[in-house]
Design an enzyme around this catalytic site. Structure first.
Site, PDB file in Angstrom:
ATOM      1  CE  LYS A  91       7.754  -1.995  10.927  1.00 32.77           C
ATOM      2  NZ  LYS A  91       8.564  -1.750   9.714  1.00 32.77           N
TER       3      LYS A  91
ATOM      4  CG  PHE B  84      -1.668   1.188   1.547  1.00 33.44           C
ATOM      5  CD1 PHE B  84      -2.202   1.998   0.550  1.00 33.44           C
ATOM      6  CD2 PHE B  84      -1.886   1.550   2.878  1.00 33.44           C
ATOM      7  CE1 PHE B  84      -2.915   3.150   0.863  1.00 33.44           C
ATOM      8  CE2 PHE B  84      -2.596   2.685   3.203  1.00 33.44           C
ATOM      9  CZ  PHE B  84      -3.105   3.494   2.206  1.00 33.44           C
ATOM     10  CB  ILE B  85       3.126   2.708   2.518  1.00 33.18           C
ATOM     11  CG1 ILE B  85       1.984   2.922   3.523  1.00 33.18           C
ATOM     12  CG2 ILE B  85       4.123   3.862   2.623  1.00 33.18           C
ATOM     13  CD1 ILE B  85       2.399   2.813   4.978  1.00 33.18           C
TER      14      ILE B  85
ATOM     15  CE1 TYR C 224       4.398  -3.743  12.292  1.00 35.85           C
ATOM     16  CE2 TYR C 224       2.992  -2.472  13.761  1.00 35.85           C
ATOM     17  CZ  TYR C 224       3.725  -2.584  12.603  1.00 35.85           C
ATOM     18  OH  TYR C 224       3.800  -1.506  11.747  1.00 35.85           O
TER      19      TYR C 224
END
Length: 336
Positions: free
Chosen positions: A157, A12-13, A153
């Site tokens: 990160k 998407f990005i 998640y």
């Protein structure tokens, strides 16, 4: 012609970022594993649009594949690297944590090793607003500690931020980490709230509303995010002299490394967001009220002062406008 390497390019990005770089005169190398975490056909459609440009090269592989990025860096010697490839999603990380370990941590390690051997002018690596974890002081400022992540998640990160800092310090690699805040818009992921809500509402199904709707999110429209990324490309951090850093700057005192929020800086109530979808679809949602999901947080809110100081830009697309654009795209793409 400068060369940019974008990982997660069919995402998407990633696709939106590649389109912007191509429009700005870059030759773009797009790397994507095309995994089946969600509908691969959607990724293929995004990639097909990029392949319309002769300046786009597509590579299908995983970032964590041993030696792949090292060979690619040696061959292409990218001037700019934008690392977006990652296993995404807070909730999925509870069920499938190993995929986050492999893609997010091992994949970022492979990237950093390749950059050490073939240094780009600037490397930008995606982090997340989830890195702020249990912090309750709002808005989130990049200079505050973020040590209590609420999901695996988010933990992976935050780990990549620390990994990148060590490489920036040891090898003088200019690295900007950017923390996204609930990105939405056309071509979005099917596992995201806006996509799921729109699909359910148009099909007459109920939507799941967590924490009984008592949640706020700093929703960031995709074009605003890409504009922020693009402007940060030209704002590479420089190792500070004598370790002196401005109090309101997240620049490391010992490395050319910085973390920057990219958000709308206007948190919106979840129920207001749903109302915007109802308005755009012309239909009322049937709502199933549920408790908070594990790993989630009740609110996010970005302080974008640093982004504005570095780039002169502040995201500003309203949720009403952004949601309308997504619903228009959804109706056209799925012919509903």
């Amino acid at each position: 012609m400068p060369t940019a390497l974008v990982t997660g390019a069919a995402g998407f990005i990633g696709q939106a970022t590649c389109r912007r770089l191509l429009a700005d005169g870059y030759r773009v190398i797009g790397l994507d594993a095309m995994t089946d975490y969600y509908d691969v056909a959607l990724k293929e459609r995004r990639e097909a649009a990029l392949l319309q440009s002769a300046d786009y090269r597509s590579i299908h592989a995983k970032v964590e594949d041993d030696g792949l990025l090292m060979s690619l860096f040696a061959e292409e010697k990218p001037n700019v690297v934008i690392h977006l490839a990652a296993q995404a999603g807070v909730r999925y990380s509870i069920d499938q944590p190993r995929s986050y370990l492999e893609s997010n941590i091992a994949g970022t390690f492979e990237l950093l090793e390749a950059a050490r051997a073939h240094p780009p002018r600037h490397m930008l690596i995606a982090s997340t607003s989830s890195a702020y974890g249990a912090n309750t002081a709002m808005p989130y400022v990049e200079t505050v500690k973020a040590d209590h992540q609420m999901s695996f998640y988010a933990a992976t990160k935050k780990a990549t931020e620390a990994m990148a800092h060590s490489y920036a310090h040891l090898y003088d690699l200019p690295i900007t980490m950017f923390r996204f805040f609930t990105v939405y818009g056309p071509w979005g992921r099917p596992d995201m709230a806006l996509f799921k809500f729109t699909k359910a509402i148009l099909e007459g199904d109920a939507i799941d509303v967590y924490n009984h709707g008592d949640m706020k999110r700093d929703f960031t429209y995709i074009d605003d995010l890409v504009q922020g990324i693009r402007l940060l490309v030209d704002a590479a951090p420089i190792r500070p002299k004598d370790g002196v850093v401005a109090e309101d700057d997240s620049l490391s005192p010992v490395a050319p490394w910085r973390v920057v929020n990219i958000g709308n800086s206007e948190p919106v109530q979840l129920m207001t967001f749903i109302e915007a979808i109802e308005q755009a679809t012309g239909q009322t949602a049937e709502k199933t009220m549920l408790p908070m999901q594990p790993g989630d947080v009740p609110a996010t809110w970005a302080d974008t002062t640093l982004l504005e100081r570095l780039t002169g830009y502040r995201p500003q697309t309203s949720v009403t406008e952004g949601v309308r654009r997504f619903v228009d795209w959804y109706r056209d793409y799925y012919r509903v």
